[in-house]
Each structure stands twice: as structure tokens, then as C-alpha cells.
Design an enzyme around this catalytic site. Structure first.
Site, PDB file in Angstrom:
ATOM      1  CB  SER A 293      73.088  59.381   0.530  1.00  0.00           C
ATOM      2  OG  SER A 293      74.117  58.773  -0.230  1.00  0.00           O
TER       3      SER A 293
ATOM      4  CD  GLU B  78      24.986 108.058 -12.712  1.00  0.00           C
ATOM      5  OE1 GLU B  78      24.148 107.532 -13.479  1.00  0.00           O
ATOM      6  OE2 GLU B  78      26.043 108.596 -13.111  1.00  0.00           O
TER       7      GLU B  78
END
Length: 844
Positions: free
Chosen positions: A464, A86
Site C-alpha cells: 500500500s 639509530e
């Protein structure tokens, strides 16, 4: 010499014009130039990550994947690959490479095309942070001036570090850390030279050069990068040639999830978005550490799935998911293509029936593999008719399957099994008894099917499971575990409900005066109603509110004694946790801490603790401890966290809503739910409703309660050991659908327990498997009565004191001062003692 003078004047004039043009351009774009000093404290956008308490990644949220790295954490060859490709003169220029700029200008003048040319790394940083990618002259001018300012502000290494962390590298990966994970599933330090070169080649065209979508182009670009590295002397000829020969094996790797726990991760995600806002939550790199134990969570998920599979198979086979062909069989490629369109669901894999023999079938999977389902994996599949009816037991595979059908299969750990996607729903959650930390949470069978979190969102009737809280209120109103309550039909209806409400037992059997311990252990309905009447309706509701139940969900009638209240599993486990920890109501929590992207703790849980400020131990309590107890197989005493492990200098202290003595007595009664009582050798033994738990877990430091609602629409099992409290719920999301009845087990044989689905049979097995797995390797804890508890020998029929030591008697616990004072007469006929008593009386 005139011509030379003219040339000099012309060149000078051009230079002045150039300088003037640059100055003019600078002042033209000056108002739009950003403040590059922000780069000194730049916040890179990183995703939100959710972890378990032991550091396993649960989930990741955010559009951009980024793993920020310091420059010294990036391998030198990777940095060299970027520079060589680059910006070879990166460490030499001042941010703008004149040669590159002139080349770009020349290309534009000669071709008329606005092509970008030779941008430096600094210019790419300028563009990535401050500009768009539009190829315009003005953007290029801005890029040059911003680059100049960046070079003035930052060192070359600081610029390079920003570059390798910010650059877009395809597949939603930003920076080299994310790219290494996305393409190769590796940390950046583990990349080969070939892999580094591939990543370094991506900035030019990350969409068209990446190895997932364009492998041939990616290899060609990699080779260019390697060539440039060789040309500038970063790698030797031998390294160059070796890297060229390396095959480039890359595929897309999603976030490296260590623990799939979607319901808890969604809760954490929602919390962060609500608190910080969506944009900040998803981009600031927060790391959220939950209280979830990965080991316990995995066991909870597996237990829940196994339990719903078992329920589903008890009720029969609903047929194939689809029919792929009926006449001519497609070729293998076509079958694979059709199967690949169907996503797996948990352990369930799609398969096509290829052939059917006498008592086996051959199937093809989405991978093109041929597998055989033996009779063990088929014989369960009676035809589903309704939730209450199943067809006859199949005799051969052809009774179940046909060639060309698409079915579901799963490996159950022993053999391949025909399966189906369960229609029944389930949820489970577990808490640490000492600080309320949520250790596991499963909001449903499959998050991909339904994101509805039943742990926190589903309000279902409790059945219950309400009874321990009813009896806790009764104990505080003078009852004892030996109190006799009349187990007889209730003839006095509750007129407040508008109809003659006369609750019945299930089964519809009545045994007369019965001790409270037995009434809770056997879940006798009429006894619960009579206990509630003793306490009073208003006082019962107040008691339930103390346990954390919402008053708006509590009906103001006597049905409350049988669990008509609608509650969430999280509320239920929070309430049961009170019995497990000695009477303290803890606030459940699931986030231990939140860290920023740099590891700084910005939030820390401050949980309530199950102890009083006056309690003090030498070993401090650590709320963030990933495991409050050992599940590793260590059986040493140190592997169990001591009860009330906290000290007065730290933490918030939970309110004690019932006494330690009441919590102990209810716990003892809930142990009888599992272990029963009496002397089986003398024919006086009796079972609790959760006897299956005793058979599997085989330890006496567990307690629990079953729960079933009218017409079996909801089933529960909630219970605890000294180190974990857990609840399981099973039902249908459709409130009107009943869980039904079964007359056969999964092996196609008559079951010992037939009839309606209930808490012990439907939710209980999930809890049993989960707790049995979690408690493996942990020492059994001996129950030690707290101060204020006494034990005396009582007559089992009357609850009075006795001098007998045979099967008619047993020791019972009492709060000091409430123990019976009267001895039973040796000539008293226990069988007739209450023969003339009114049916609605309470006996003490």
C-alpha cells in the site's frame, strides 16, 4: 728507508684499488639505482578514510596505517630518541657513517655472518623507499650510493621527516603518527617520554620488540633508548630515572572509529575503488566525507534494532544458542573461555545460565561478571512454534531457561533482558527533502551477520505504499480529495492476469461511496484500484516512472494499484521525497566531497535542488551543510531550513514532476493517515492506519503511509516532515517466509491489536521512534497552502458544498477551479444518495 717506501707504495696501491673497487661497484650497480629525485614528491601510502558530514570517522580501509606528519608536528624528544638510538651523528655525516660501515665489515669478516651494522637514518630511508631488507653485499652497496644521492638532494630535516613517516613500527603501523595511535590511542603530541622511547626502539625489530606481543622485551628496549638519550645529553638524569619508573601500558588500538555505520562506508569504499582502482583508493590517503549526519544515523540504527527486537519477541523464544554443560558445572575460567569465543552482536552479549530461581535467573558474562535477569526481562519468552503460533505464557524462569545454557542478553535501558539474534530483516534510509542528501542509511540489523545492503539491493513488493502515487495521478486527472469513490467489492475482474482477479479490502469491509482523502488515509484497496482505472493502466505506469520507479519492475496489470511492484527502499524514499519538497524529483547522493591526503578537494557534490531557477532567496543554500536542520534542542525559527532554500546562481535544478498543488494535497491526505479525521465527540471520528504515530510524536507536520503485501511478506512505513523523509522496511530475506501473526505482546499479555503483522504494526513503530527522536527540539511547522489552493466547507458524506457548520461538515482543500459548485440539499438523505448506483461506478 726502503721499508717505509714500500709501505707507502702498498698503501697507495691499496687506496687505488679501493677507489677502483668503489668506482667499479658504482658502475656495476648504476643501472639498478633508482631516481632518488622522486623523494621530492613522494606519496606516502595512507589508508582510505570515510567520514560523516560532521567529520566523524566512520571507517578506514587499507593495509597500512599511516598518519603523515610535518617534522615540526613531531615532538622534539621523539626525534632525539630516534637519533640517539639509530644514528647519533646524523647531522654530522654525509649519509654514510664510515665508522659504522667499517664495524659492519669487520663483524662480517671475523664472524662470517652477514649482519647489518650501524645503518644511518639516511640509509634506512634509502632501504625503506627503494630496496628490500635482504642482507646481501650488493644491496648494501646500493644502499650506500642511494644514501649519498639522497644527502645531495634533500636537507637533513627533509630526510628525517621522511624517516619518521615511513619507518615500519609493527602492528601495520607506518610512521610515528600511526604508532602513537596503535599502541597508546593518542596523538603523537600527547605521548610521554617513556612512550616516545618505546616507539623509538621499535625499528630494530618491530615484530619482537613491540609492547603488544612482547611487553618485557619492549620495556628492556625502551630502557636502552632512554640510556642513550641520557648519555648524549638529550635528557637529564632526573628525567631518565622518572621515565624508567613509568609503567608501560600499551595495547592494540584499532582505527579510532567515531561512528559505526558499515553499510554507508561500504558504499563509499566501493565507489572509490570503482573510480580510482583498488591500489590507489587504499593507499593515496583519500578522505571521503559522506552526507550522513552522525546524530541522525545513530537514531536510525537504534530505532531499527529496537523495532526488530520487538517483532522478534512478539513471536516467541527460539531457545538457547548452545548448551555448555548438563551435569558437572565447569569452573569459572572454563566458562569464561567458552564465552570469550563468541563475538557480541550489536547490543547482544553471550552469557551462561548459572542458576534459575522462581522468576529470575543468574548468568555469567564473558568478563566473568554475575548478573541477574529479573522477571521483567524474562516474561516475554513464550515458546516459538511457528511464525503464526506461540506457546503459552511462561509462569516461572524454569519454563524458559536451564542451567548450563548459553544465551544472549542485552540491556534495554531499563533492565537486563533475555534476548536472541533476530531472524527478521529490516532496512531504513532518510533523505534531505531539499537536495536529496542521504542523512541516514541502515542496510540491515547487523553488518557482521550480513553485508547485504537491503536499502540499495533488496527489491521487495511495495504494498500500500504505492497508493499515494496512484492518487497523485488521479488528482492530475480531475479527482479531488473530496471525490467519492465507491468502496464496494469489485465485480469486474482484470482478465489480463489470466485469472479472475478480484481485490479485497483488509479487513474485508466495504462502506460504499467514500471520499478520496479517507480512502488513502484508511488504505482502502478497492478505492485505489478504481482510482487507477480512472487514470488508466498506461497512464498510471507513466506516472510511477515519473516518480523514479524502474519500468521493468512495474507489472502491466491492475495489481499495480495495490503495490505488486518490486522496489528498493532507496527508490521508495526518493519517491516520497517528491511530496515533501513540493513536487521535485531529487537525485539521492551520499558523498559530499573527496579530499586528497593534503586536504585538497578533488571531488565535490553538485546535487539537484528542489526549486526552480526563478526562485531566489536572500540566504544561499549550502549542499554540504552537515545538518539541514537542528536536532540540538534549539527551538528557534532559525533551526529549521526554509523550504526551497536555494538561489538562481548556483546548483542544478531538479525536474518538477507534479505540481506544488498536487504535492500539497497528497501531503494533506497523508497527514490523515496519521491523524484521521471527523469529530470523535459526535461519534463521527475515524482513524488512519498510522494512528500510533500520532500518539507518540504528537505533532501535525508529519505525514506518512503504511504498506503491507499479500500474506504479510513485506511491511513498510514511509513518511516525512518538512525537514526529513524516511522509509522503514521489515520482512524476511527469504521471500517465501511470512511475517506471521501474534496474539500476545512482549509482556506476555493479550494485545489490543492481534492478528497478522502489517505495516502499521511491524514497520511503523521503527519510523515512529526514529522520527520522534530526530524531531525533538525542532519547532513544528505550520502548513501553508501554496498559491492556487483554495479551501471550502464541504458535506462529509457527499463532498458537496454545505452551509452547515456542525460535525457533518469540514473544510477541505482544492486546486482552484476544482472545488465543488453544488450545495447539498438540506432535505437530501445522505445515507441513501447512492443506493441504486452500480457497484463499479466512480462517484464524483
Amino acid at each position: 728507508m726502503k721499508w717505509l717506501k714500500r709501505i707507502v707504495i702498498a698503501l697507495f696501491s691499496l687506496a687505488l684499488l679501493g677507489v677502483g673497487a668503489i668506482v667499479a661497484a658504482y658502475f656495476y650497480v648504476l643501472p639498478d639505482l633508482p631516481d632518488v629525485s622522486t623523494l621530492k614528491n613522494v606519496q606516502l601510502q595512507t589508508p582510505l578514510r570515510i567520514y560523516s558530514s560532521d567529520g566523524k570517522l566512520i571507517s578506514q580501509f587499507g593495509e597500512k596505517r599511516r598518519i603523515p606528519l610535518k617534522l615540526d608536528e613531531v615532538p622534539k624528544p621523539l626525534l632525539q630518541a630516534f637519533i640517539a638510538t639509530e644514528d647519533a651523528r646524523f647531522y654530522e655525516h654525509g649519509g654514510i657513517d664510515p665508522v659504522g660501515v667499517l664495524r659492519a665489515a669487520l663483524v662480517m669478516l671475523t664472524t662470517g655472518e652477514k649482519k647489518q651494522g650501524a645503518s644511518t637514518i639516511t640509509m634506512q630511508v634509502a632501504r625503506n623507499f627503494f630496496l628490500t631488507r635482504d642482507k646481501t653485499i650488493i644491496r648494501k652497496v646500493k644502499e650506500i650510493f642511494i644514501s649519498y644521492h639522497i644527502e645531495e638532494l634533500l636537507t637533513k630535516d627533509e630526510i628525517l621527516e621522511l624517516y619518521v613517516n615511513r619507518i615500519y613500527l609493527g602492528q601495520r603501523a607506518y610512521g610515528v603518527g600511526a604508532a602513537a595511535q596503535v599502541y597508546f590511542g593518542k596523538d603523537v603530541k600527547d605521548l610521554t617520554l617513556s612512550e616516545m622511547s618505546m616507539i623509538a626502539g621499535l625499528p630494530k625489530a618491530p615484530s619482537t620488540l613491540n609492547p603488544v606481543t612482547s611487553p618485557s622485551r619492549a620495556i628492556a628496549r625502551r630502557n636502552v633508548v632512554l640510556m642513550r638519550m641520557n648519555e648524549v645529553g638529550y635528557i637529564s638524569q632526573a628525567e631518565y630515572q622518572a621515565a624508567l619508573q613509568e609503567p608501560l601500558v600499551a595495547k592494540y588500538h584499532g582505527a579510532e572509529i567515531d561512528l559505526y555505520a558499515p553499510y554507508i562506508s561500504e558504499m563509499a569504499r566501493d565507489y572509490m575503488v570503482q573510480k580510482y582502482g583498488e591500489e590507489e583508493a587504499y593507499t593515496n590517503g583519500y578522505n571521503v566525507y559522506t552526507t550522513i549526519s552522525s546524530d541522525i544515523q545513530l537514531k536510525a540504527q537504534q530505532a531499527l534494532r529496537n523495532n526488530v527486537y520487538a517483532y522478534d519477541e512478539r513471536h516467541g523464544y527460539r531457545g538457547p544458542a548452545a548448551v555448555l554443560w548438563t551435569d558437572e558445572k565447569p569452573d569459572q575460567a572454563q566458562i569464561k573461555a567458552e564465552l570469550s569465543k563468541v563475538a557480541s552482536i550489536q547490543e547482544l552479549q553471550p552469557a551462561a545460565v548459572i542458576s534459575v530461581a522462581d522468576q529470575q535467573a543468574s548468568v555469567m558474562t564473558a568478563k566473568g561478571e554475575t548478573k541477574v535477569i529479573t522477571w521483567d526481562g524474562l516474561k516475554w519468552a513464550r515458546k516459538f512454534i511457528t511464525d503464526k503460533r506461540q506457546g503459552s505464557v511462561p509462569k516461572s524462569a524454569s519454563d524458559i531457561l536451564k542451567v548450563g545454557e548459553r544465551i544472549w542478553i542485552r540491556d534495554n535501558g531499563q533492565y537486563l533482558q533475555l534476548s536472541q539474534v533476530p531472524e527478521v530483516a529490516s532496512a531504513t534510509v532518510s533523505l534531505d527533502p531539499q537536495n536529496g542528501a542521504i542523512r541516514s542509511l541502515v542496510g540491515g540489523y547487523s553488518f557482521s551477520q550480513s553485508q547485504y545492503n537491503r536499502v540499495t539491493q533488496a527489491k521487495r513488493q511495495l504494498g500500500s505504499n504505492i497508493k499515494p502515487f496512484i492518487y497523485a495521478g488521479a488528482l492530475e486527472k480531475g479527482f479531488t480529495l473530496a471525490t467519492l469513490i465507491n468502496n464496494a467489492p469489485i465485480n469486474k475482474p482484470d482478465i489480463s492476469q489470466g485469472t479472475a482477479w478480484r481485490p479485497k479490502n483488509s479487513p474485508d469491509i466495504y462502506g460504499g461511496p467514500t471520499r478520496l482523502r479517507v480512502g488513502l488515509a484508511q488504505s482502502i484497496n478497492v478505492m485505489s484500484v478504481r482510482a487507477m482505472r480512472h487514470v488508466g493502466l498506461d497512464a498510471t505506469i507513466a506516472e510511477l516512472i515519473k516518480f523514479g520507479f524502474d519500468p521493468n519492475d512495474l507489472p502491466r496489470n491492475e495489481s499495480i494499484a495495490l503495490g505488486s511492484s518490486s522496489v528498493t527502499p532507496l527508490q521508495v524514499v526518493t519517491a516520497f521525497n517528491v511530496f515533501a519538497n513540493g513536487g521535485f524529483l531529487l537525485e539521492p547522493f551520499y558523498i559530499d566531497r573527496v579530499e586528497d591526503a593534503y586536504g585538497n578537494v578533488i571531488e565535490k557534490a553538485n546535487p539537484t535542488l528542489a526549486c526552480k531557477p526563478s526562485q531566489s532567496l536572500s540566504q544561499p543554500f549550502t549542499p554540504s551543510d552537515p545538518m539541514a536542520f537542528s536536532v540540538s534542542g534549539d527551538s528557534s525559527a532559525e533551526s529549521s531550513a526554509p523550504i526551497a532554500q536555494c538561489f538562481e546562481q548556483t546548483g542544478r535544478f531538479a525536474p518538477q514532476i507534479i505540481s506544488e498543488q498536487t504535492a500539497f494535497l497528497i501531503t494533506e491526505a497523508l497527514k490523515s493517515v496519521i491523524w484521521g479525521g471527523g469529530d470523535w465527540s459526535k461519534g463521527t471520528g475515524w482513524q488512519g492506519t498510522a494512528w500510533r504515530a500520532a500518539r507518540l510524536i504528537k505533532r501535525h507536520d508529519i505525514a506518512g503511509k503504511t504498506g503491507t503485501t499479500n500474506e504479510s511478506r513485506d511491511t513498510w512505513f514511509s513518511g516525512f516532515s518538512p525537514i526529513l523523509t524516511s522509509t522503514f522496511w521489515v520482512g524476511f530475506d527469504d521471500h517465501g517466509r511470512q511475517l506471521g501473526r501474534t496474539a500476545w505482546n512482549a509482556n506476555g499479555e493479550k494485545d489490543q491489536i492481534t492478528g497478522a503483522e502489517a505495516g502499521a504494526k511491524t514497520a511503523g513503530p521503527g519510523w515512529n521512534e526514529f522520527m520522534n527522536s530526530v524531531l525533538q527540539g525542532t519547532p513544528e511547522t505550520t502548513s501553508i497552502p501554496p498559491e492556487g489552493i483554495v479551501s471550502v466547507r464541504i458535506d462529509l458524506a457527499t463532498g458537496k458544498l454545505t452551509r452547515k457548520t456542525d460535525y457533518t461538515s469540514a473544510f477541505e482543500y482544492f486546486i482552484s477551479g476544482t472545488e465543488p459548485k453544488e450545495y447539498i440539499s438540506e432535505t437530501q438523505d445522505e445515507n441513501n444518495i447512492f443506493i441504486d448506483a452500480p457497484t463499479d461506478d466512480l462517484f464524483q
